[in-house]
Design an enzyme around this catalytic site. Structure first.
Site, short mmCIF file in Angstrom:
data_model
loop_
_atom_site.label_atom_id
_atom_site.label_comp_id
_atom_site.label_asym_id
_atom_site.label_seq_id
_atom_site.Cartn_x
_atom_site.Cartn_y
_atom_site.Cartn_z
N CYS A 1 0.83 -1.22 0.00
CA CYS A 1 0.00 0.00 0.00
C CYS A 1 0.86 1.27 0.00
O CYS A 1 1.49 1.56 -1.00
CB CYS A 1 -0.99 -0.03 1.16
SG CYS A 1 -2.43 1.02 0.90
N GLU B 1 -2.66 -9.13 3.67
CA GLU B 1 -3.05 -9.60 5.00
C GLU B 1 -4.55 -9.49 5.23
O GLU B 1 -5.08 -9.96 6.25
CB GLU B 1 -2.31 -8.81 6.08
CG GLU B 1 -2.89 -7.44 6.43
CD GLU B 1 -2.64 -6.38 5.37
OE1 GLU B 1 -3.18 -5.27 5.52
OE2 GLU B 1 -1.90 -6.64 4.40
N HIS C 1 -3.90 -5.17 0.03
CA HIS C 1 -3.53 -5.71 1.34
C HIS C 1 -3.57 -7.24 1.34
O HIS C 1 -4.64 -7.84 1.50
CB HIS C 1 -4.48 -5.18 2.42
CG HIS C 1 -4.26 -3.74 2.74
ND1 HIS C 1 -3.45 -3.32 3.78
CD2 HIS C 1 -4.73 -2.62 2.15
CE1 HIS C 1 -3.44 -2.00 3.82
NE2 HIS C 1 -4.21 -1.55 2.83
#
Length: 387
Positions: free
Chosen positions: A249, A336, A334
Site C-alpha cells: 500500500c 493480510e 492488502h
C-alpha cells in the site's frame, strides 16, 4: 430517550441530517467511502484512515458489536463514521461491547439515518471532499466557515507510526517492518511464518535499519500522500538492492517514488474488500482488500527499473511492481486482508522465498559475517536510544 441530532456538511454545501451515535463532538476530515459488507471494526482501527470521515456503503453496521481480537491497531484514528443504520444491540457471542461505546471512548463523532447511497454517488461523481461532522446546533453558515478554514492533515504518518523500536522474536528470517501506520495483520502474517520481526518507526534511517542486520525489509501500509514523507523515500532509495524488500500500500508507493516513478491522487480511491486485481504474469484474477487514495502513475514507470506485475481490473491502475534487477516487489492492495479475502496471502510466502534465494546467491564472507554480528549486537543500543 431520543438520540441527539448530528449533521454532516460537505465543502460543496451539501448537508446531511441524522442522529448521533458516537461522541457528541465535532470533527473535520476527508469524506471517503468503503464498500465492505463486513469488517467495520477492522476499518475503524486501520491507521490508513487517519484524518478521514469514513462512510460505510453497507446499510446495517454494528450488528456484531466490537471484539478485542479484531482490532488492527491499538486505537482508531478516523475523524468520523457515517452509516445508514446503526444497530445498538449486537448479536454475536464474541462481542465485548458496542460500536457506539467504542466511538464514544475515543471521542469520534458518528452519524446514522442519512442516505449513504446518495453520499457515495456524490463522492464517486465529484471525488472525495472535505466535510465537517458535528452535533452542534449552530447555523450552517457558521459550520461552513469552520470547514473552509480547515485543511486536510499532512502529518498522518507521524501520528500513527510507532515511536519506539519493538520486536516479535522468531527463529527464522529477520524482517525489519518499517511502520508507516502498519496494520496488526501484517505482523501476524510474518510471525505466523516464524519470522524474527523488528518494528521500527517511520523515521528510521538506512543506517538505523542496517544496524539491525535484517534478512529482509517490509514497507508497511499507512495514511495520506506518500510525498508527505520524503525522508521515507530517501531511506527506501538507499536500501533498494541491499536487502530483499516488500512494499504494501503506502509502502508500495514509497518504493515506486524511491525508484524514480511518480504518484497521483485518485478521484475517490479504492476502499473495500471486493477489488479485482489481475496478475499479469500468471493471468489470474484475485479479489483483494484495498484502502488507498493515491496510485502510482503508470506512464512514469517507463524510465525506471520497475515493471508492472498487477493491474486493477476496474480502472486499470497499477496494483503491483517488481524491480528488474534488485530483489524487491510491492503491491497496492492488502495481502493480510483484515477485513477482506485472503486470496493474496501467498505474497508473504513469496517474500520469504525471495529472502532465502537472496541468501543462497549472496553468501556472507567472513568479513560480512563479522559486520553482521557487530550490527546485531548494536540492535539493543538502537532500541534503547529510541525509548
Amino acid at each position: 430517550m431520543s438520540a441527539k441530532q448530528a449533521r454532516l456538511l460537505l465543502e460543496d454545501g451539501t448537508l446531511f441530517t441524522g442522529q448521533s451515535f458516537g461522541s457528541e463532538t465535532e470533527s473535520t476530515g476527508e469524506v471517503v467511502f468503503n464498500t465492505g459488507i463486513t469488517g467495520y471494526q477492522e476499518v475503524l482501527s486501520d491507521p490508513s484512515y487517519c484524518g478521514q470521515i469514513v462512510t460505510m456503503t453497507y446499510p446495517l453496521i454494528g450488528n456484531y458489536g466490537i471484539t478485542r481480537d479484531d482490532f488492527e491497531a491499538l486505537r482508531p484514528y478516523i475523524h468520523g463514521f457515517v452509516v445508514r443504520n446503526h444497530e445498538e444491540i449486537p448479536s454475536n457471542w464474541r462481542a465485548e461491547y458496542t460500536l457506539g461505546s467504542l466511538l464514544k471512548e475515543f471521542d469520534i463523532p458518528a452519524i446514522q439515518g442519512i442516505d449513504t447511497r446518495m453520499l457515495t454517488r456524490k463522492l464517486r461523481h465529484y471525488g472525495t471532499m472535505r466535510g465537517i461532522l458535528t452535533t452542534s446546533s449552530e447555523p450552517v453558515e457558521a459550520l461552513m466557515e469552520r470547514l473552509q478554514g480547515s485543511s486536510l492533515l499532512t502529518d498522518q504518518v507521524e501520528r500513527v507510526s510507532t515511536k519506539h523500536v519493538f520486536s516479535s522474536p522468531g527463529m527464522k528470517e529477520r524482517v525489519v517492518l518499517v511502520d508507516y501506520g502498519s496494520k496488526s495483520g501484517i505482523l501476524r502474517d510474518l510471525v505466523k511464518r516464524g519470522c524474527d520481526v523488528v518494528v521500527v518507526p517511520h523515521t528510521a534511517t538506512a543506517d538505523d535499519i542496517r544496524k539491525l542486520s535484517p534478512d529482509g525489509i517490509l514497507l508497511s501500509n499507512g495514511p495520506g500522500n506518500p510525498k508527505n514523507v520524503p525522508h521515507a523515500v530517501e531511506t527506501v532509495k538507499q536500501l533498494i538492492g541491499e536487502y530483499p524488500m516488500f512494499g504494501i500500500c503506502l509502502g508500495h508507493q514509497l518504493f515506486a517514488l524511491a525508484s524514480g516513478a511518480d504518484t497521483e491522487k485518485l478521484k475517490f480511491g479504492h476502499r473495500g474488500g471486493n477489488h479485482p486485481v489481475k496478475d499479469l504474469i500468471s493471468g489470474r484474477c484475485y479479489i483483494t482488500s484495498q484502502n488507498h487514495g493515491y496510485t502510482v502513475k503508470e506512464e512514469s514507470i517507463a524510465q525506471t527499473e520497475l515493471e508492472v506485475t498487477h493491474i486493477n481490473n476496474n480502472d486499470k491502475t497499477v496494483e503491483g511492481l517488481r524491480h528488474k534487477t534488485a530483489p524487491a516487489f510491492s503491491v497496492q492492495y492488502h495481502p493480510e486482508a483484515s477485513p477482506g479475502p485472503f486470496d493474496s496471502s501467498y505474497l508473504f510466502d513469496d517474500f520469504i522465498e525471495m529472502i532465502r534465494t537472496h541468501q543462497q546467491n549472496h553468501p556472507q564472507s567472513p568479513k560480512q559475517a563479522q559486520i553482521a554480528a557487530a550490527a546485531k549486537a548494536s540492535k539493543g543500543e538502537y532500541a534503547h536510544a529510541q525509548k
